[in-house]
Design a protein around this motif. Structure first.
Motif, PDB file in Angstrom:
ATOM      1  N   GLU A  27       0.858  -1.197   0.000  1.00  0.00           N
ATOM      2  CA  GLU A  27       0.000   0.000   0.000  1.00  0.00           C
ATOM      3  C   GLU A  27       0.887   1.238   0.000  1.00  0.00           C
ATOM      4  O   GLU A  27       2.077   1.151   0.337  1.00  0.00           O
ATOM      5  CB  GLU A  27      -0.893   0.008   1.246  1.00  0.00           C
ATOM      6  CG  GLU A  27      -0.086   0.058   2.545  1.00  0.00           C
ATOM      7  CD  GLU A  27      -0.942   0.043   3.816  1.00  0.00           C
ATOM      8  OE1 GLU A  27      -1.564  -0.999   4.080  1.00  0.00           O
ATOM      9  OE2 GLU A  27      -0.980   1.075   4.503  1.00  0.00           O
ATOM     10  N   THR A  28       0.325   2.371  -0.361  1.00  0.00           N
ATOM     11  CA  THR A  28       1.084   3.620  -0.279  1.00  0.00           C
ATOM     12  C   THR A  28       1.140   4.016   1.194  1.00  0.00           C
ATOM     13  O   THR A  28       0.100   4.149   1.833  1.00  0.00           O
ATOM     14  CB  THR A  28       0.384   4.736  -1.078  1.00  0.00           C
ATOM     15  OG1 THR A  28       0.225   4.249  -2.398  1.00  0.00           O
ATOM     16  CG2 THR A  28       1.195   6.017  -1.082  1.00  0.00           C
ATOM     17  N   LYS A  30       1.491   6.056   4.740  1.00  0.00           N
ATOM     18  CA  LYS A  30       1.016   7.384   5.163  1.00  0.00           C
ATOM     19  C   LYS A  30       2.183   8.346   5.329  1.00  0.00           C
ATOM     20  O   LYS A  30       2.152   9.474   4.881  1.00  0.00           O
ATOM     21  CB  LYS A  30       0.329   7.245   6.538  1.00  0.00           C
ATOM     22  CG  LYS A  30      -1.157   7.086   6.430  1.00  0.00           C
ATOM     23  CD  LYS A  30      -1.931   7.386   7.708  1.00  0.00           C
ATOM     24  CE  LYS A  30      -1.257   7.076   9.016  1.00  0.00           C
ATOM     25  NZ  LYS A  30      -2.104   6.885  10.150  1.00  0.00           N
ATOM     26  N   TYR A  32       6.669   8.893   5.930  1.00  0.00           N
ATOM     27  CA  TYR A  32       8.031   8.381   5.764  1.00  0.00           C
ATOM     28  C   TYR A  32       8.931   9.057   6.796  1.00  0.00           C
ATOM     29  O   TYR A  32       8.823  10.267   7.033  1.00  0.00           O
ATOM     30  CB  TYR A  32       8.543   8.665   4.341  1.00  0.00           C
ATOM     31  CG  TYR A  32       9.972   8.197   4.136  1.00  0.00           C
ATOM     32  CD1 TYR A  32      10.251   6.857   3.923  1.00  0.00           C
ATOM     33  CD2 TYR A  32      11.043   9.094   4.210  1.00  0.00           C
ATOM     34  CE1 TYR A  32      11.570   6.408   3.780  1.00  0.00           C
ATOM     35  CE2 TYR A  32      12.356   8.656   4.068  1.00  0.00           C
ATOM     36  CZ  TYR A  32      12.607   7.314   3.854  1.00  0.00           C
ATOM     37  OH  TYR A  32      13.893   6.866   3.732  1.00  0.00           O
ATOM     38  N   SER A  48       4.086  10.919   3.314  1.00  0.00           N
ATOM     39  CA  SER A  48       4.984  10.293   2.328  1.00  0.00           C
ATOM     40  C   SER A  48       4.866  10.920   0.944  1.00  0.00           C
ATOM     41  O   SER A  48       5.738  10.741   0.102  1.00  0.00           O
ATOM     42  CB  SER A  48       4.772   8.784   2.263  1.00  0.00           C
ATOM     43  OG  SER A  48       3.476   8.532   1.816  1.00  0.00           O
ATOM     44  N   ALA A  49       3.797  11.684   0.726  1.00  0.00           N
ATOM     45  CA  ALA A  49       3.679  12.365  -0.568  1.00  0.00           C
ATOM     46  C   ALA A  49       4.498  13.656  -0.578  1.00  0.00           C
ATOM     47  O   ALA A  49       4.671  14.281  -1.611  1.00  0.00           O
ATOM     48  CB  ALA A  49       2.213  12.693  -0.846  1.00  0.00           C
TER      49      ALA A  49
END
Ligand code: 9PG
Length: 526
Positions: A27-28, A30, A32, A48-49
């Motif tokens: 999964e992506t 949430k 990092y 994380s985006a």
């Protein structure tokens, strides 16, 4: 390259050897966990985006981040990275040796630079996976947490470079019976960075200074930056061949500070090793028992060394030499130090940027988006995100302030710093005793004497002697500049990158610090 699909249903922890490893994620994530290279580099859990661009000015990169990864295009960090999944579980990938990097690239990917090594892959809750990582690191690199951290008075955050013998004797006189274990002389005593003899402000010499401190029944500490020298130093002039160069024979930059270019010693040069040994033994012969060795990152900068070994191994070799030279009865605080390669060799490690007497400057935090620059908020943020190191090394969060007039910090901000010191278990201040009102002096005494009960009640929440404190808002990272700010940021970034502009800024900073000492002293009738 090994690709790993790990079952992440149950908590687990395993050590896997390999040069490079990728953990596929289903999964992506949430968030990092960015983990910066050295004491002052950012450690932070970011969405994380979000991509955190390298701070400006770029000219300071060698001094603030790992310059090798300055333009890395993805979320990344030194030795260790971690992701938080939607259900709150953490997957951590951490190198158990030096010279390794982790990035978020399809999955969590780790790579050793040159020689293969071991990795820890751990899944579980945040505290458990970081505790596993710390334990595995200590098993390989060692740990030195047994002796208690001393309570330190450090000269930097009040007197800065304007220390002199008379001023320090004043400090000792007014300190009275405040329970400090160490009085540490910081930057400003030496002739030049690289020329480690007392300057004219210390006419009686550094051994006498040590004896005066010792006469108050405290140990003496001293600051030095053994792995660097400024361009104008005698050391650089006499031994240009001892300094690190690149493939084209150009000197490697260790940044710009003290108003001039800073250069790094090649610690694999046998004469440099001897120089380091002699230097540390000289400090011990003068009687100093607490050594704050600073700007240590310089030993691990990229360059062509006499001996072709990975750069962080070369650094660790220099630390071994210095640790042996100082002996086990010395207390060694490592500062500006690459985190993992320092473990096991120092007693304490600075784990965040300098506190400094201000909270945050809009220019540095937003326009130059630089989280490594001195400032209380930067120090709190990175230190909070590195508390997991406490199990294996004494962690230094930098100083707390007790005098209301000694900084621009509010009472709430000063309380956060005090709480952080208690959480870390490392108590230090630079407040001049004469600055303190009677009640501030009492607060300082209590702080030094007491060890309140501390419990972690949330990710960033603590109960400290019954008081609840949450650090979440304090340590948020400001968003990158947008719109008009972005344009200002670009122009300012360009200007700040010019060596002359930075020199002016550093000079103004030094002048402001001197003025501040005079102003606060005058306000206190000194
Ligand atoms: C003495 C100081 C104090 C302090 C150290 C270190 O990013 N920078 O430009 C930067 C400059 C200096 C610095 C930290 C960062 O401070 O951490 O406690 O000893 O040197 O010069």
């Amino acid at each position: 390259m090994q690709t790993l699909d790990i079952g992440i249903d149950a908590p687990s922890s395993q050590v896997i050897p390999g040069e490079s490893l990728i953990i596929r994620l289903s999964e992506t994530p949430k968030r990092y966990y960015w983990h910066g290279w050295q004491s002052w580099s950012l450690a932070y859990w970011a969405d994380s985006a979000r991509f955190i661009p390298p701070g400006k000015p770029y000219i300071l990169h060698p001094l603030q981040i790992d310059p090798v990864y300055a333009t890395h295009p993805r979320p990344h960090g030194s030795w260790v990275g971690a992701v938080e999944l939607a259900d709150g579980r953490i997957i951590l990938l951490g190198a158990l040796g030096t010279d390794a990097h982790v990035e978020l690239n399809g999955g969590l990917k780790g790579t050793y630079d040159g020689q293969p090594g071991e990795w820890l892959v751990a899944v579980g809750d945040e505290r458990a996976v970081f505790a596993d990582y710390a334990r595995e690191l200590a098993a390989r690199l060692g740990s030195k947490t047994a002796r208690p951290a001393p309570r330190v008075w450090c000269s930097w955050y009040s007197l800065y470079e304007s220390i002199d013998e008379r001023e320090l004797l004043n400090v000792l006189r007014h300190m009275g019976d405040l329970p400090f274990d160490v009085v540490q002389v910081d930057d400003g005593w030496q002739r030049r960075v690289g020329d480690w003899e007392p300057n004219r402000k210390f006419p009686s010499g550094m051994q006498t200074m040590q004896e005066r401190i010792r006469a108050t029944d405290r140990h003496a500490g001293i600051w030095l930056a053994p792995l660097v020298a400024v361009r104008s130093s005698r050391l650089f002039h006499d031994h240009p061949d001892w300094f690190l160069r690149d493939e084209r024979g150009h000197l490697v930059s260790a940044g710009l500070n003290w108003g001039e270019p800073v250069h790094a010693l090649d610690t694999t040069h046998p004469l440099v090793t001897q120089y380091l040994k002699d230097l540390i033994q000289k400090m011990r012969a003068w009687g100093y028992r607490y050594l704050k060795l600073d700007f240590l990152y310089a030993g691990a900068l990229p360059g062509l060394r006499r001996e072709n070994i990975p750069r962080e191994q070369a650094y660790r070799h220099a630390l071994h030499v210095m640790r042996d030279a100082m002996g086990d009865d010395a207390y060694f605080l490592a500062c500006g130090a690459p985190i993992i390669p320092t473990l096991g060799l120092c007693d304490a490690l600075r784990i965040g940027p300098d506190v400094a007497g201000n909270w945050e400057s809009h220019r540095d935090a937003v326009l130059l988006h630089n989280p490594a620059i001195p400032g209380a908020r930067n120090a709190l943020r990175t230190t909070m995100n590195r508390l997991w190191l406490k199990d294996i090394v004494q962690i230094d969060p930098d100083v707390a302030y007790f005098s209301a007039s000694g900084s621009d910090l509010t009472l709430e901000q000063r309380d956060l710093l005090k709480a952080l010191a208690l959480i870390c278990g490392f108590k230090a201040t630079s407040d001049l005793p004469v600055w303190l009102t009677d009640s501030e002096r009492e607060q300082l005494r209590q702080f030094l004497k007491d060890s309140p009960r501390i419990a972690r009640t949330g990710r960033l929440a603590f109960s400290i002697g019954g008081h609840q404190l949450d650090f979440s808002d304090a340590i948020d990272l400001p968003l990158d500049p947008a719109g008009w700010s972005a344009l200002q940021s670009r122009v300012l970034g360009w200007v700040a990158n010019q060596a002359w502009a930075l020199q002016i800024d550093l000079m103004l900073g030094r002048r402001a610090a001197r003025r501040k000492v005079r102003k606060v002293s005058a306000a206190n009738g000194i």
